[in-house]
Design an enzyme around this catalytic site. Sequence first.
Site, PDB file in Angstrom:
ATOM      1  N   ARG A 163       0.841  -1.204   0.000  1.00  0.00           N
ATOM      2  CA  ARG A 163       0.000   0.000   0.000  1.00  0.00           C
ATOM      3  C   ARG A 163       0.874   1.251   0.000  1.00  0.00           C
ATOM      4  NH1 ARG A 163      -1.797   2.905   4.887  1.00  0.00           N
ATOM      5  NH2 ARG A 163      -3.432   4.412   4.326  1.00  0.00           N
ATOM      6  N   ARG A 216      -8.191  20.198   7.796  1.00  0.00           N
ATOM      7  CA  ARG A 216      -7.036  20.323   8.689  1.00  0.00           C
ATOM      8  C   ARG A 216      -6.912  21.744   9.217  1.00  0.00           C
ATOM      9  NH1 ARG A 216      -3.290  16.310   9.167  1.00  0.00           N
ATOM     10  NH2 ARG A 216      -3.497  14.544   7.730  1.00  0.00           N
ATOM     11  N   LYS A 249     -12.996   2.833   0.907  1.00  0.00           N
ATOM     12  CA  LYS A 249     -12.689   2.891   2.331  1.00  0.00           C
ATOM     13  C   LYS A 249     -13.873   3.515   3.074  1.00  0.00           C
ATOM     14  CE  LYS A 249      -8.602   4.409   3.455  1.00  0.00           C
ATOM     15  NZ  LYS A 249      -7.460   5.360   3.501  1.00  0.00           N
ATOM     16  N   THR A 259      -5.990  -0.993  10.173  1.00  0.00           N
ATOM     17  CA  THR A 259      -5.657   0.007  11.189  1.00  0.00           C
ATOM     18  C   THR A 259      -5.527  -0.591  12.596  1.00  0.00           C
ATOM     19  OG1 THR A 259      -7.080   1.515   9.924  1.00  0.00           O
ATOM     20  CG2 THR A 259      -6.068   2.375  11.925  1.00  0.00           C
TER      21      THR A 259
END
Length: 477
Positions: free
Chosen positions: A38, A79, A227, A285
Amino acid sequence: MSADNPFRRTKIIFTLGPATDSEAMLEALFRAGADIVRLNMAHANHEWTRTVIRRIRAVSLRLGREVGIMMDIKGPEIRTGDLAAPIELRPGEIFDFTVRGGAPGDSPEEVRSVGVNYADLVKDVAVGDTVLVDNGLIRLEVLARNETRLRCRVLIPGPLGSRRHINLPGVKVNLPAFTDKDRRDTAVGIEENIDFVALSFVRSAADVEELRAFLAEHKSHARIVAKIEDRSAIDNLAEIVRACDALMVARGDLGIECPFEELPGIQRRAVRMCLSYGRPVIVATHMLESMIQQPVPTRAEITDVANAVYERSDCVMLSGETTVGKYPLECVQMLDRIARRVEAEDDAPAAPPPELTSEKTKLLHSAVVLANDLPDSRILTFTRYGFMARSLAALRPQRAPILAFTPSIELQRQLRLLRGVEPYVMPFGSEPDITIENAIVFLRNKGLIAPGDKLIIATDILSQDRLIDAVQLRTVR
């Protein structure tokens, strides 16, 4: 891989980073059984991306073991802006997020603030909503808003640094699923012939179709991994599963966006839905997070990995463990050990098959039923476009590996994603029987089959000058 059992059904994905991007480490990881690499484009530039893709291909060629490459594009992200120094937020403090080009906006001097990169933040968020910063380590409650700022109260304090990720649980934001940066990154991946594109923060089937149109426009055959990372994805899970080629349960952001106690149930629901629709599923994860610093995992991490295997996920994935961790090779070896042990002991009944909508899938189901009833059996199939192998993998044979032969190296790499599938490249003969015999000779020479093994062969055969689908049973001599 283990000499006594060369076939591990659960596949291993690892994320490339400074700890693993050397030729020597790539070779060690491939030999340890890694199936897919990945590339996290949130932390990659195009020069590095091109370099490592070519390095991966060169190492694969040298080892004679083609692995898949997954480009994980960044997706929409909110962000904080740059700060001269971190701000230590205090419990109960009033704090502002501003949207005027990252400037402090109109906050009074006694109220500290930080800019954000998303101008519609003040439109999407309502009074009473929660703002999470830095992977949920900092929590704030929205008290008021106007056209330039959100005024919040700090509930859980902490140090706020530059460019920290913001999560808005339960809030539907007006951000594109496939950003301009994603388009530039994906174009580079297409030029380098990547095998998968992982689309971040998928919220609906339309997000998947937008990426699919881009791939088609650029004549790419890369498969799409959706995802799921927020509440919208959970609400639209069925349509997303139907639209994608594979699903990733991205438990990092998902565990921030949803109440943490719901996460195990969401994972189980997502895996079961993928099984019901015949889609590959990846659990990702924090699988071996402690091994970023420690040489062995916690007992809870071992159980977490084992549960993903028991659920019959196609893949388990490593992130920080192999990008910056101290023990990347040991992490892959650990996943391999856990998966093999669980698979050897898993005596759960066969999973209900996906809906058998065609005569071909019904025939393939009969091959899997036969394999489940026969010890020491192998399923042998031949595929030009991947349908046969994907359908057989979706039917989840209990013990028998699926030995899939294809004339395409690109397809071989993509088949690495599928649970229980061991892909091999071999040119097909002019007649199906010749191709079958060549495959049997290949497997015998590699020591992958032995006299007495049962081969359930799912392929097409020539009958009266036409090809028909068939299932055969042969005993290796």
